[in-house]
Scaffold this motif. Sequence first.
Motif, short mmCIF file in Angstrom:
data_model
loop_
_atom_site.label_atom_id
_atom_site.label_comp_id
_atom_site.label_asym_id
_atom_site.label_seq_id
_atom_site.Cartn_x
_atom_site.Cartn_y
_atom_site.Cartn_z
N MET A 1 -6.91 -6.70 -5.75
CA MET A 1 -6.15 -7.46 -4.87
C MET A 1 -6.89 -8.83 -4.70
O MET A 1 -8.05 -8.69 -4.87
N PRO A 2 -6.01 -9.84 -4.64
CA PRO A 2 -6.84 -11.40 -4.43
C PRO A 2 -7.13 -11.47 -3.08
O PRO A 2 -7.51 -12.63 -2.89
N PHE A 3 -7.30 -10.43 -2.30
CA PHE A 3 -8.01 -10.74 -0.84
C PHE A 3 -8.62 -9.50 -0.52
O PHE A 3 -8.33 -8.36 -1.00
N SER A 4 -9.35 -9.56 0.58
CA SER A 4 -10.11 -8.46 1.09
C SER A 4 -9.00 -7.54 1.89
O SER A 4 -8.16 -8.17 2.88
N PRO A 5 -9.17 -6.30 1.74
CA PRO A 5 -8.08 -5.56 2.47
C PRO A 5 -8.29 -5.57 3.99
O PRO A 5 -9.80 -5.34 4.47
N ASP A 6 -7.27 -5.59 4.84
CA ASP A 6 -7.63 -5.61 6.41
C ASP A 6 -7.00 -4.28 6.89
O ASP A 6 -7.03 -3.41 6.07
N SER A 7 -6.94 -4.29 8.22
CA SER A 7 -6.49 -2.89 8.79
C SER A 7 -5.24 -2.52 8.37
O SER A 7 -5.07 -1.28 8.42
N GLY A 8 -4.49 -3.45 8.21
CA GLY A 8 -2.98 -3.12 7.96
C GLY A 8 -3.04 -2.46 6.43
O GLY A 8 -2.51 -1.22 6.30
N VAL A 9 -3.84 -2.79 5.27
CA VAL A 9 -3.95 -2.19 4.11
C VAL A 9 -4.56 -0.79 4.43
O VAL A 9 -4.15 0.20 3.60
N TRP A 10 -5.95 -0.59 4.95
CA TRP A 10 -6.47 0.38 5.18
C TRP A 10 -5.75 1.40 6.09
O TRP A 10 -5.74 2.72 5.78
N GLY A 11 -5.02 0.88 6.91
CA GLY A 11 -3.96 1.94 7.88
C GLY A 11 -3.05 2.57 6.99
O GLY A 11 -2.69 3.43 7.13
N THR A 12 -2.43 1.59 6.13
CA THR A 12 -1.39 2.25 5.22
C THR A 12 -1.99 3.39 4.15
O THR A 12 -1.38 4.23 4.06
N LEU A 13 -3.33 2.96 3.70
CA LEU A 13 -3.81 4.06 2.90
C LEU A 13 -4.13 5.31 3.54
O LEU A 13 -3.91 6.35 3.29
N LEU A 14 -4.77 5.21 4.84
CA LEU A 14 -4.89 6.37 5.49
C LEU A 14 -3.57 7.13 5.92
O LEU A 14 -3.54 8.21 5.82
N GLY A 15 -2.48 6.49 6.03
CA GLY A 15 -1.17 7.16 6.40
C GLY A 15 -0.94 7.96 5.28
O GLY A 15 -0.48 9.12 5.23
N ALA A 16 -1.05 7.08 3.95
CA ALA A 16 -0.52 7.88 2.58
C ALA A 16 -1.47 9.05 2.45
O ALA A 16 -1.09 10.12 1.87
N CYS A 17 -2.90 9.23 2.93
CA CYS A 17 -3.66 10.25 2.63
C CYS A 17 -3.17 11.43 3.46
O CYS A 17 -3.52 12.40 2.83
N ARG A 18 -2.62 11.27 4.41
CA ARG A 18 -2.14 12.47 5.21
C ARG A 18 -1.00 12.94 4.70
O ARG A 18 -0.76 14.07 4.50
N VAL A 19 0.02 12.06 4.04
CA VAL A 19 1.07 12.50 3.46
C VAL A 19 0.71 13.29 2.06
O VAL A 19 1.29 14.58 1.79
N HIS A 20 -0.40 12.90 1.39
CA HIS A 20 -0.83 13.40 0.09
C HIS A 20 -2.01 14.44 -0.02
O HIS A 20 -2.48 14.99 -0.84
#
Length: 134
Positions: A1-20
């Motif tokens: 990624m060309p930028f540091s992940p913010d809470s939106g990116v980490w939050g999306t990843l956390l949500g995907a972790c529940r799905v998977h």
Amino acid sequence: MPFSPDSGVWGTLLGACRVHGNVELAEEASRHLFDLEPQNSGYYILLSNIHADAGKWGSVLKVRSLMKERGVQKVPGYSWMEVNNNTHMFVAADGSHPESAQIYSMLKSLLLELRKEGYNPQPYLPTHPQTSGM
């Protein structure tokens, strides 16, 4: 990624972790989220639910204890509905609306119909006896 992940990116990843069902990655994402937004109860609840889905009740209790230690409280969600120019506000398990008995009866009926069609609701909060009252 060309930028540091913010809470939106980490939050999306956390949500995907529940799905998977990826508990390990959920732990990693939540560490970053707890650093970025330590008072956001949604991230703690989501991590707790991921552990509950995996049957890791000890971890559920640890997340709930961490919330308590940090003074993080879950704010109840509200729903609004407008009928005939009248706005009605609802909170989960709220019985203050003058027609709450009829509303809950209708919701129960709708849920039964949905289940007949194959819908299996996933509770937002764990209902395991060890976590009740927390």
